[in-house]
Each structure stands twice: as structure tokens, then as C-alpha cells.
Design a protein around this motif. Structure first.
Motif, PDB file in Angstrom:
ATOM      1  N   TYR A 198      -5.015 -58.403 -89.462  1.00  0.00           N
ATOM      2  CA  TYR A 198      -6.127 -58.671 -88.546  1.00  0.00           C
ATOM      3  C   TYR A 198      -6.195 -57.572 -87.510  1.00  0.00           C
ATOM      4  O   TYR A 198      -5.218 -56.861 -87.265  1.00  0.00           O
ATOM      5  CB  TYR A 198      -5.997 -60.032 -87.867  1.00  0.00           C
ATOM      6  CG  TYR A 198      -4.861 -60.127 -86.866  1.00  0.00           C
ATOM      7  CD1 TYR A 198      -5.054 -59.801 -85.523  1.00  0.00           C
ATOM      8  CD2 TYR A 198      -3.600 -60.540 -87.266  1.00  0.00           C
ATOM      9  CE1 TYR A 198      -4.025 -59.894 -84.613  1.00  0.00           C
ATOM     10  CE2 TYR A 198      -2.563 -60.628 -86.360  1.00  0.00           C
ATOM     11  CZ  TYR A 198      -2.779 -60.310 -85.033  1.00  0.00           C
ATOM     12  OH  TYR A 198      -1.742 -60.391 -84.136  1.00  0.00           O
ATOM     13  N   GLU A 199      -7.373 -57.440 -86.906  1.00  0.00           N
ATOM     14  CA  GLU A 199      -7.595 -56.462 -85.849  1.00  0.00           C
ATOM     15  C   GLU A 199      -8.618 -57.045 -84.884  1.00  0.00           C
ATOM     16  O   GLU A 199      -9.690 -57.488 -85.303  1.00  0.00           O
ATOM     17  CB  GLU A 199      -8.129 -55.164 -86.471  1.00  0.00           C
ATOM     18  CG  GLU A 199      -8.572 -54.136 -85.467  1.00  0.00           C
ATOM     19  CD  GLU A 199      -9.276 -52.952 -86.119  1.00  0.00           C
ATOM     20  OE1 GLU A 199      -9.448 -51.952 -85.412  1.00  0.00           O
ATOM     21  OE2 GLU A 199      -9.667 -53.032 -87.301  1.00  0.00           O
ATOM     22  N   ILE A 200      -8.287 -57.075 -83.605  1.00  0.00           N
ATOM     23  CA  ILE A 200      -9.245 -57.506 -82.582  1.00  0.00           C
ATOM     24  C   ILE A 200     -10.269 -56.378 -82.462  1.00  0.00           C
ATOM     25  O   ILE A 200      -9.900 -55.225 -82.241  1.00  0.00           O
ATOM     26  CB  ILE A 200      -8.552 -57.764 -81.226  1.00  0.00           C
ATOM     27  CG1 ILE A 200      -7.417 -58.793 -81.362  1.00  0.00           C
ATOM     28  CG2 ILE A 200      -9.577 -58.192 -80.174  1.00  0.00           C
ATOM     29  CD1 ILE A 200      -7.838 -60.184 -81.754  1.00  0.00           C
ATOM     30  N   ILE A 201     -11.547 -56.714 -82.636  1.00  0.00           N
ATOM     31  CA  ILE A 201     -12.566 -55.655 -82.644  1.00  0.00           C
ATOM     32  C   ILE A 201     -13.479 -55.665 -81.425  1.00  0.00           C
ATOM     33  O   ILE A 201     -14.095 -54.646 -81.123  1.00  0.00           O
ATOM     34  CB  ILE A 201     -13.411 -55.690 -83.936  1.00  0.00           C
ATOM     35  CG1 ILE A 201     -14.051 -57.061 -84.146  1.00  0.00           C
ATOM     36  CG2 ILE A 201     -12.575 -55.285 -85.125  1.00  0.00           C
ATOM     37  CD1 ILE A 201     -15.010 -57.125 -85.325  1.00  0.00           C
ATOM     38  N   SER A 202     -13.552 -56.796 -80.722  1.00  0.00           N
ATOM     39  CA  SER A 202     -14.318 -56.802 -79.483  1.00  0.00           C
ATOM     40  C   SER A 202     -13.882 -57.977 -78.617  1.00  0.00           C
ATOM     41  O   SER A 202     -13.453 -59.007 -79.127  1.00  0.00           O
ATOM     42  CB  SER A 202     -15.832 -56.875 -79.741  1.00  0.00           C
ATOM     43  OG  SER A 202     -16.203 -58.150 -80.193  1.00  0.00           O
ATOM     44  N   THR A 203     -13.971 -57.763 -77.321  1.00  0.00           N
ATOM     45  CA  THR A 203     -13.601 -58.816 -76.381  1.00  0.00           C
ATOM     46  C   THR A 203     -14.545 -58.788 -75.184  1.00  0.00           C
ATOM     47  O   THR A 203     -15.043 -57.735 -74.794  1.00  0.00           O
ATOM     48  CB  THR A 203     -12.154 -58.656 -75.853  1.00  0.00           C
ATOM     49  OG1 THR A 203     -12.053 -57.440 -75.121  1.00  0.00           O
ATOM     50  CG2 THR A 203     -11.145 -58.667 -76.971  1.00  0.00           C
ATOM     51  N   SER A 204     -14.784 -59.954 -74.660  1.00  0.00           N
ATOM     52  CA  SER A 204     -15.511 -60.103 -73.401  1.00  0.00           C
ATOM     53  C   SER A 204     -14.967 -61.359 -72.753  1.00  0.00           C
ATOM     54  O   SER A 204     -14.117 -62.043 -73.328  1.00  0.00           O
ATOM     55  CB  SER A 204     -17.025 -60.227 -73.641  1.00  0.00           C
ATOM     56  OG  SER A 204     -17.325 -61.473 -74.235  1.00  0.00           O
ATOM     57  N   LYS A 205     -15.462 -61.673 -71.595  1.00  0.00           N
ATOM     58  CA  LYS A 205     -14.997 -62.875 -70.908  1.00  0.00           C
ATOM     59  C   LYS A 205     -15.326 -64.130 -71.716  1.00  0.00           C
ATOM     60  O   LYS A 205     -14.564 -65.087 -71.745  1.00  0.00           O
ATOM     61  CB  LYS A 205     -15.639 -62.956 -69.524  1.00  0.00           C
ATOM     62  CG  LYS A 205     -15.157 -64.101 -68.685  1.00  0.00           C
ATOM     63  CD  LYS A 205     -15.754 -64.050 -67.297  1.00  0.00           C
ATOM     64  CE  LYS A 205     -15.213 -65.169 -66.442  1.00  0.00           C
ATOM     65  NZ  LYS A 205     -15.715 -65.108 -65.076  1.00  0.00           N
ATOM     66  N   ALA A 206     -16.447 -64.111 -72.432  1.00  0.00           N
ATOM     67  CA  ALA A 206     -16.925 -65.299 -73.129  1.00  0.00           C
ATOM     68  C   ALA A 206     -16.574 -65.354 -74.616  1.00  0.00           C
ATOM     69  O   ALA A 206     -16.623 -66.415 -75.219  1.00  0.00           O
ATOM     70  CB  ALA A 206     -18.440 -65.402 -72.981  1.00  0.00           C
ATOM     71  N   GLU A 207     -16.225 -64.209 -75.213  1.00  0.00           N
ATOM     72  CA  GLU A 207     -16.019 -64.190 -76.658  1.00  0.00           C
ATOM     73  C   GLU A 207     -15.063 -63.075 -77.060  1.00  0.00           C
ATOM     74  O   GLU A 207     -15.049 -62.006 -76.461  1.00  0.00           O
ATOM     75  CB  GLU A 207     -17.362 -63.978 -77.374  1.00  0.00           C
ATOM     76  CG  GLU A 207     -17.269 -63.948 -78.875  1.00  0.00           C
ATOM     77  CD  GLU A 207     -18.632 -63.752 -79.540  1.00  0.00           C
ATOM     78  OE1 GLU A 207     -18.772 -64.234 -80.681  1.00  0.00           O
ATOM     79  OE2 GLU A 207     -19.527 -63.136 -78.945  1.00  0.00           O
ATOM     80  N   ALA A 208     -14.270 -63.351 -78.097  1.00  0.00           N
ATOM     81  CA  ALA A 208     -13.427 -62.326 -78.716  1.00  0.00           C
ATOM     82  C   ALA A 208     -13.681 -62.383 -80.212  1.00  0.00           C
ATOM     83  O   ALA A 208     -13.914 -63.457 -80.774  1.00  0.00           O
ATOM     84  CB  ALA A 208     -11.960 -62.577 -78.411  1.00  0.00           C
ATOM     85  N   GLU A 209     -13.651 -61.217 -80.850  1.00  0.00           N
ATOM     86  CA  GLU A 209     -13.870 -61.143 -82.293  1.00  0.00           C
ATOM     87  C   GLU A 209     -12.741 -60.377 -82.945  1.00  0.00           C
ATOM     88  O   GLU A 209     -12.199 -59.432 -82.373  1.00  0.00           O
ATOM     89  CB  GLU A 209     -15.190 -60.437 -82.617  1.00  0.00           C
ATOM     90  CG  GLU A 209     -16.406 -61.200 -82.211  1.00  0.00           C
ATOM     91  CD  GLU A 209     -17.690 -60.510 -82.637  1.00  0.00           C
ATOM     92  OE1 GLU A 209     -17.637 -59.428 -83.267  1.00  0.00           O
ATOM     93  OE2 GLU A 209     -18.754 -61.061 -82.346  1.00  0.00           O
ATOM     94  N   ALA A 210     -12.425 -60.794 -84.181  1.00  0.00           N
ATOM     95  CA  ALA A 210     -11.385 -60.121 -84.949  1.00  0.00           C
ATOM     96  C   ALA A 210     -11.844 -59.964 -86.386  1.00  0.00           C
ATOM     97  O   ALA A 210     -12.538 -60.826 -86.926  1.00  0.00           O
ATOM     98  CB  ALA A 210     -10.083 -60.906 -84.910  1.00  0.00           C
ATOM     99  N   ARG A 211     -11.436 -58.859 -86.984  1.00  0.00           N
ATOM    100  CA  ARG A 211     -11.635 -58.638 -88.406  1.00  0.00           C
ATOM    101  C   ARG A 211     -10.348 -59.087 -89.082  1.00  0.00           C
ATOM    102  O   ARG A 211      -9.265 -58.629 -88.723  1.00  0.00           O
ATOM    103  CB  ARG A 211     -11.909 -57.162 -88.676  1.00  0.00           C
ATOM    104  CG  ARG A 211     -12.297 -56.864 -90.110  1.00  0.00           C
ATOM    105  CD  ARG A 211     -12.750 -55.411 -90.293  1.00  0.00           C
ATOM    106  NE  ARG A 211     -13.951 -55.136 -89.506  1.00  0.00           N
ATOM    107  CZ  ARG A 211     -14.010 -54.245 -88.504  1.00  0.00           C
ATOM    108  NH1 ARG A 211     -12.959 -53.547 -88.162  1.00  0.00           N
ATOM    109  NH2 ARG A 211     -15.131 -54.050 -87.845  1.00  0.00           N
ATOM    110  N   VAL A 212     -10.456 -59.995 -90.038  1.00  0.00           N
ATOM    111  CA  VAL A 212      -9.298 -60.600 -90.688  1.00  0.00           C
ATOM    112  C   VAL A 212      -9.391 -60.355 -92.187  1.00  0.00           C
ATOM    113  O   VAL A 212     -10.439 -60.616 -92.792  1.00  0.00           O
ATOM    114  CB  VAL A 212      -9.233 -62.117 -90.410  1.00  0.00           C
ATOM    115  CG1 VAL A 212      -8.062 -62.763 -91.121  1.00  0.00           C
ATOM    116  CG2 VAL A 212      -9.170 -62.386 -88.906  1.00  0.00           C
ATOM    117  N   VAL A 213      -8.300 -59.858 -92.771  1.00  0.00           N
ATOM    118  CA  VAL A 213      -8.235 -59.698 -94.221  1.00  0.00           C
ATOM    119  C   VAL A 213      -7.448 -60.886 -94.761  1.00  0.00           C
ATOM    120  O   VAL A 213      -6.281 -61.082 -94.415  1.00  0.00           O
ATOM    121  CB  VAL A 213      -7.573 -58.361 -94.622  1.00  0.00           C
ATOM    122  CG1 VAL A 213      -7.518 -58.242 -96.143  1.00  0.00           C
ATOM    123  CG2 VAL A 213      -8.312 -57.178 -94.005  1.00  0.00           C
TER     124      VAL A 213
END
Length: 128
Positions: A38-53
């Protein structure tokens, strides 16, 4: 009256601006047995996103908001689903191999616990 926290569990205030990112990172690291990477690809106060294999080799994008976990994209054209309370339930819904790995890991931990308990009982019996 509220009971105090045990001494072994110190309370650490979480910075609200990094909560989603740190929670997503923690959740993914705890599920490492059932995903390839996995790799965290974006973060903000309201949301975080990760790319997961996934173990199947498929790549998905997972987001975490205050509402829960959600799959946003899939390399295998899986339909983005609803919101899940836990990462485990999301991964179980999109990856059969995750469910199998989770069950195997649980059984291994239960076996280790059973073995440890049996050894403690054997040691106790020897002292009697």
C-alpha cells in the motif's frame, strides 16, 4: 464516575489535521498479512487516500473520511461500493484472498495461544 485509563495505555491527543492519514496508515499496516502493498497517495484534514495492491494483484484506491472507508477506484473495474465502518470489512468484500489470509492468520494466532496456555499448564502441573 469514569474509570481512569490503565497506566500501560497513555492517552495521546491526536492532531485533527492528521487523523485520517495516521488512521489509514495504522489500519493498512495492521492488515499487511492480507494485502501485497500500500501507499498513502493523498491526505487532507477530511480525507486520506491509499493505493492498495490486493493479494490477487489488483490495485484499488481506498479513501477514509469521518464517514468510514470506501473503495474509490479499481484496476479490475470493480464497482466502487458503499461506505464501510472498518477496513477489514471493505477488504473482505473486494478480495477473496484477503478473507482466506485473515482466517489463516487468526488460526495461527489461536494455535500459538493454545500452545502457550498448554505449556503454562504443564509447567504449573510439574511444580505441584
Amino acid at each position: 464516575m469514569a474509570s481512569p485509563l490503565p497506566p500501560s495505555t497513555p492517552f495521546v491527543a491526536q492532531d485533527p489535521s492528521t487523523f485520517t492519514a495516521s488512521e489509514l496508515e495504522r489500519s493498512l499496516s495492521e492488515q499487511s498479512f492480507g494485502i501485497t502493498s500500500y501507499e498513502i497517495i493523498s491526505t487532507s484534514k477530511a480525507e486520506a487516500e491509499a493505493r492498495v495492491v490486493l493479494l490477487e494483484g489488483e490495485t484499488i484506491t481506498i479513501s477514509l473520511t469521518c464517514g468510514g472507508y470506501r473503495m474509490k477506484e479499481s484496476s479490475d473495474d470493480k464497482e466502487a461500493g458503499g461506505i464501510y465502518e472498518t477496513l477489514e470489512s471493505l477488504l473482505s468484500s473486494v478480495s477473496k484472498m484477503y478473507g482466506e489470509a485473515r482466517q489463516k492468520t487468526l488460526m495461527e494466532k489461536l494455535f500459538a495461544l493454545s500452545t502457550e496456555r498448554q505449556e503454562q499448564e504443564d509447567t504449573s502441573d510439574e511444580r505441584s
